[in-house]
Design an enzyme around this catalytic site. Structure first.
Site, PDB file in Angstrom:
ATOM      1  CG  ASP A 277      76.701 -54.582 -76.532  1.00 39.12           C
ATOM      2  OD1 ASP A 277      75.463 -54.554 -76.613  1.00 39.12           O
ATOM      3  OD2 ASP A 277      77.326 -55.572 -76.067  1.00 39.12           O
TER       4      ASP A 277
HETATM    5  C1  GLC Z   1      75.985 -58.659 -76.001  1.00 39.37           C
HETATM    6  C2  GLC Z   1      74.848 -57.879 -75.488  1.00 39.37           C
HETATM    7  C3  GLC Z   1      75.106 -57.242 -74.168  1.00 39.37           C
HETATM    8  C4  GLC Z   1      75.964 -58.153 -73.315  1.00 39.37           C
HETATM    9  C5  GLC Z   1      77.315 -58.301 -74.014  1.00 39.37           C
HETATM   10  C6  GLC Z   1      78.295 -59.164 -73.223  1.00 39.37           C
HETATM   11  O1  GLC Z   1      76.067 -58.784 -77.356  1.00 39.37           O
HETATM   12  O2  GLC Z   1      74.315 -56.898 -76.368  1.00 39.37           O
HETATM   13  O3  GLC Z   1      73.839 -56.982 -73.562  1.00 39.37           O
HETATM   14  O4  GLC Z   1      76.127 -57.608 -72.025  1.00 39.37           O
HETATM   15  O5  GLC Z   1      77.155 -58.873 -75.297  1.00 39.37           O
HETATM   16  O6  GLC Z   1      77.815 -60.463 -73.104  1.00 39.37           O
END
Ligand code: GLC
Length: 732
Positions: A277
Site C-alpha cells: 500500500d
Molecule cells: C491509500 C489506500 C489505498 C489506496 C492507495 C493509493 O493509502 O490505503 O486504498 O489505493 O493509498 O491511493
C-alpha cells in the site's frame, strides 16, 4: 454417539485460483506469454528489472520521471490522469531500450467523472450484477483517460462502523462480500483496467475501529471471514493484490511472508503481482520492525511484496541488497516476471502510439448516468415506515424539506478519484423533488444550517416555522460532507453537528418526519428512530442519486435495498454483526446471560434488513431431502408472497447453522440470496441448492472441515429470518 467425521480436505477449500484468463488480444496463450516474459527478462539489466518494481510518490513535475522512464528506471505511475502526460510517459517507454509499456494507476473506485454511490451502497442493492455494471462504467471513464490499473476493489470485511473505510467495501459478511468482490473485479476488468484487490488482509478488523491499528485474527477467522472475498477476486481474474497497512497478530502484512507468499502465492496460486500500500514499506520502520528504509525494503521484498508503492525503498536499495547477497537475483526475476506477465495479459505490449493519440476518448455520459441512477435507486434502504409516511403521494399536500444538504450539489464526499475533475451537472434533492410535485402539492425548503454538513445553524426557527406549516417533514441529514473513508475513524456515530438538535426541534412540532440519511457507514440512530416515522438510508447518492432519491420518496420507484452492515443501537455494541457465536449463555434477558445491562442485546436494524412499499409473507420452506452426504446437495424451496397492494422487490436470504460441531459455529451464516420482484398477491417459490461443501469451516490448524452433523437452514427478508427447517449432513 454423534458422528463427527472430520474430512481434512487440506487446502482444497483454498484450491489455487483459476489462472488468470489470458486476454484474447494478447499473445493468445499462457505459454506464449511465459515465453515472451522469459525472453524479455533475459535481456533486462538489474536496473531495468528494479524499474518495473516501483513507482515514485506523487511528486511533480513529471518531467524528471519521464526521463527516468526513458532510461528504463520506472515502469508505472500513480495518479497521472492528464492525457498529455500519459502520452509523454508512453512515448518515453516506447523509446526506452526495451520499450516495456507502463501501468498508469489511480483509485478508480466509484467517483471519477460521474460519481456513483460508494461500494457499500452497491452492496446494499444485493445485486452483484449492478456492482459489475457500476465498476465497468467507472473503469470506462478511467480507461478513456489512458489509465489501465485501478486500486480496487476494496473487499475488506468489517463489523466496525467506527472505521471509516467500510464505505469502500461490501459490509460485514464474507459471502456477500465475495459475491460483490467477484462482480467488481469483472466490471473493472471489462472496462479495461487491471484490478488490485485490497487490502490483503484483515484490514477491516482494526483495534478500536481506528484506521491503521493492529488486528488480532485467528486462523479460522482469517480463512473464513476475511480471506474469501480475496479468493473470489482472484478467481475472477484480479491481476494484482494490494497488501494492507495493518499488523496481524503483531506482524505487519507488508513483511508477512506466511500471508503474502505462503498463503497468497503458493496456497492460493496467485500468479499476478503484489503491491504494497502507499509508502507502507517505509512504514515498517514506524511499526518497529526495521531500523531504516533499506532494512524495510529487504524485509518487504523477502516477504513477497513485488512492487513498492511510492516508498522509494526498492529504487534506492534493492540493487545493493542483490550486490551483497541479501536478495537473490532469482527473487528479483520472479517479481519482475509477475509484473511483465500482467502487462502482457493486459495487452500493453500490443499498444502503439495510435493508442495514445486521441486521449481522452469520449465516454457515453448518458449510459454512465443511467447506471449511476439505477445503482442509487436500488441501494436506498428504508429502515422504517410507520403510518405509511412514505411515499409522498399526491395526498401529501404540503411538504417541508429541511436541511442544507438537500440543496447541495456536492457529488462525492470522499477524496477518491483524481483531483481536479470537472464534476458534471447534478440535480439537488430539492430541485428533484420540486420537479415532482403534483397539482395541489407544495414543497417549502428551509436549509436550517449555514453549511452542507449541518455544523452551524443558519436559521433554526425558520426551519421550524416551515415544518409547522407542512403536512409532512422531509429532513435530510448527512454523516459528514467533507471527509469519508480512509483515516476517518469515529467514536460517536450519531447525527453530527447541530443535526440532532434540529431533529429534536422538528419532533416537537408533532409533524410526521421522514428522515433521509446520507452516510458512508452505519450510524447510531436509536433516538432518531423514535422521532422519525420513516428512515431512508441514502448512502452518498452521487451525481444521479438525488434524482433517484426523489423518485423513491415520491413513490415513482419503490426502495429495495437491504443492509450489508448491522446498524447498532449504541457504539458500545461494536464490533457487531449478525453471525455471532451462540456463547454458553445465549441472551435470555436475565443478568447472567450474554448481553448488556444498559442496552438491548439486539441491533437497531439487523444485517439484511430493508423495507419497501409493499409487504411480503414467507409461507413455507421445503427441503428436497432431510439429509445429504458431505459431498451432496439439498434443494431448499422458499415460498414468498406479496401481501401488499403494489409490486415490490424482495431479497430472499438463506442462512444455515451447524448445530453441533468440533468448534463453536455462528448462530447463522448467509449462504445464498436472490432479489425477486412480485406483483400484488403474487407468490413465488425460490429454489436454492445447498452444497455440504459450502457449509465447511477451517480449524486452528487451517484445515477445511465439512462435518457430519445436524444443521438448520433459515430463510427470510433479513437475518431476522422467518422460516427454518432442519437437516443432517451424513458421513456418506
Ligand atoms: C491509500 C489506500 C489505498 C489506496 C492507495 C493509493 O493509502 O490505503 O486504498 O489505493 O493509498 O491511493
Amino acid at each position: 454417539m454423534r458422528f463427527l467425521l472430520v474430512f481434512t480436505l487440506l487446502g482444497l477449500s483454498l484450491a489455487p485460483a483459476a489462472a488468470n484468463p489470458v486476454r484474447p488480444e494478447t499473445l493468445g496463450s499462457a505459454a506464449a506469454i511465459e515465453a515472451a516474459v522469459d525472453r524479455l527478462l533475459a535481456r533486462m539489466t538489474l536496473k531495468e528489472k528494479i524499474g518495473q518494481l516501483h513507482f515514485p510518490s506523487l511528486a511533480f513535475p513529471h518531467e524528471p520521471q519521464i526521463e527516468a522512464v526513458r532510461r528504463g528506471e520506472i515502469g508505472a505511475m500513480l495518479n497521472v490522469v492528464d492525457p498529455r502526460y500519459i502520452k509523454a510517459f508512453a512515448a518515453a517507454a516506447r523509446e526506452s531500450r526495451l520499450g516495456i509499456p507502463m501501468l498508469y494507476a489511480i483509485d478508480a473506485i466509484y467517483a471519477l467523472k460521474i460519481t456513483f454511490p460508494p461500494p457499500l451502497a452497491w452492496a446494499a442493492t444485493w445485486r452483484p450484477d449492478l456492482a459489475e455494471l457500476a465498476a465497468y462504467d467507472v473503469a470506462r471513464e478511467a480507461r478513456a483517460l489512458g489509465v489501465n490499473w485501478t486500486f480496487a476493489p476494496m473487499v475488506d470485511v468489517s463489523r466496525d462502523p467506527r472505521w471509516g473505510r467500510v464505505i469502500e467495501g461490501a459490509g460485514e459478511d464474507a459471502f456477500l462480500a465475495s459475491a460483490f468482490s467477484a462482480a467488481r473485479v469483472k466490471g473493472y476488468r471489462r472496462g479495461g483496467l487491471a484490478t488490485s484487490v485490497k487490502h490483503f488482509v484483515g484490514y477491516g478488523a482494526p483495534e478500536g475501529g481506528r484506521d491503521y491499528t493492529g488486528t488480532e485474527i485467528s486462523t479460522p477467522e482469517l480463512l473464513d471471514r476475511y480471506l474469501p472475498p480475496f479468493k473470489a477476486a482472484l478467481d475472477a481474474g484480479s491481476e494484482t493484490v494490494m497488501a494492507s497497512f495493518n499488523t496481524i497478530n503483531g506482524v505487519p502484512v507488508t513483511m508477512n511472508r506466511a500471508l503474502v507468499t505462503d498463503l497468497l502465492k503458493k496456497r492460493l496460486g496467485f500468479d499476478g503481482f503484489v503491491t504494497s500500500d502507499f509508502v507502507a514499506i517505509g512504514e515498517l520502520v514506524a511499526h518497529g520492525v526495521a531500523r531504516d528504509l533499506e532494512e524495510a525494503s529487504v524485509l518487504a521484498f523477502k516477504a513477497g511484496i513485488d512492487f513498492d508503492m511510492a516508498s522509494g525503498g526498492y529504487d534506492l536499495y534493492l540493487a545493493r541488497a542483490v550486490a551483497d547477497g541479501r536478495i537473490k537475483v532469482g527473487a528479483i526475476d520472479d517479481a519482475v516476471r509477475r509484473v511483465l506477465r500482467v502487462k502482457y495479459r493486459l495487452g500493453l505490449f500490443d499498444q502503439t502510439e495510435a493508442d495514445f493519440a486521441n486521449l481522452p476518448r469520449p465516454v457515453d455520459d448518458a449510459a454512465v448516468r443511467r447506471s449511476a441512477r439505477e445503482v442509487a435507486r436500488e441501494s436506498f434502504v428504508m429502515l422504517k415506515n410507520d403510518k405509511a409516511a412514505l411515499p409522498l403521494t399526491a395526498a401529501t399536500g404540503r411538504i417541508a424539506l429541511i436541511g442544507s444538504s438537500a440543496d447541495s450539489a456536492q457529488h462525492d464526499h470522499s477524496w477518491w478519484g483524481p483531483s481536479g475533475h470537472q464534476k458534471p451537472e447534478t440535480e439537488t434533492l430539492r430541485a428533484a423533488l420540486e420537479h415532482r410535485m403534483r397539482p395541489g402539492q407544495t414543497l417549502e425548503y428551509a436549509p436550517a444550517f449555514a453549511d452542507p454538513c449541518g455544523r452551524e445553524f443558519k436559521d433554526k426557527d425558520a426551519a421550524i416555522a416551515v415544518a409547522k406549516r407542512a403536512d409532512v417533514v422531509v429532513y435530510n441529514v448527512i454523516e459528514d460532507c467533507e471527509i469519508q473513508g480512509e483515516g476517518v475513524s469515529r467514536t460517536k456515530l450519531g447525527l453530527s453537528g447541530q443535526q440532532k438538535t434540529m431533529l429534536d426541534a422538528l419532533a416537537q412540532t408533532g409533524k410526521p418526519i421522514v428522515l433521509v440519511v446520507e452516510t458512508g457507514r452505519p450510524l447510531v440512530l436509536a433516538e432518531a428512530s423514535q422521532q422519525a416515522d420513516a428512515i431512508l438510508i441514502a448512502w452518498h447518492p452521487g451525481t444521479e442519486g438525488r434524482t433517484a432519491l426523489a423518485e423513491v420518496l415520491t413513490g415513482e420507484v419503490a426502495p429495495s435495498g437491504k443492509l450489508p452492515m448491522t446498524f447498532p443501537r449504541a457504539e458500545g455494541q461494536i464490533p457487531m454483526s449478525y453471525n455471532v457465536l451462540p456463547t454458553g449463555r445465549p441472551w435470555t434477558g436475565s443478568r447472567y446471560t450474554t448481553g448488556y445491562v444498559d442496552e438491548k442485546q439486539t441491533p437497531l436494524y439487523p444485517f439484511g434488513h430493508g423495507l419497501t412499499y409493499t409487504t411480503f409473507a414467507y409461507d413455507k420452506i421445503v427441503l428436497s431431502e432431510p439429509k445429504m452426504p458431505v459431498k451432496g446437495t439439498i434443494d431448499v424451496d422458499v415460498t414468498v408472497r406479496n401481501t401488499g397492494s403494489r409490486a415490490g422487490a424482495e431479497v430472499v436470504q438463506l442462512y444455515t447453522r451447524q448445530l453441533v460441531a468440533s468448534r463453536s459455529r455462528p448462530v447463522k451464516e448467509l449462504r445464498a440470496f436472490e432479489k425477486i420482484t412480485l406483483k400484488p398477491g403474487e407468490a413465488r417459490t425460490v429454489r436454492f441448492r445447498l452444497k455440504a461443501q459450502d457449509l465447511g469451516f477451517h480449524n486452528d490448524a487451517g484445515r477445511f472441515l465439512v462435518e457430519a452433523a445436524p444443521y438448520t437452514v433459515m430463510a427470510g427478508g433479513s437475518s431476522d429470518t422467518a422460516l427454518l427447517a432442519d437437516f443432517v449432513v451424513t458421513r456418506d
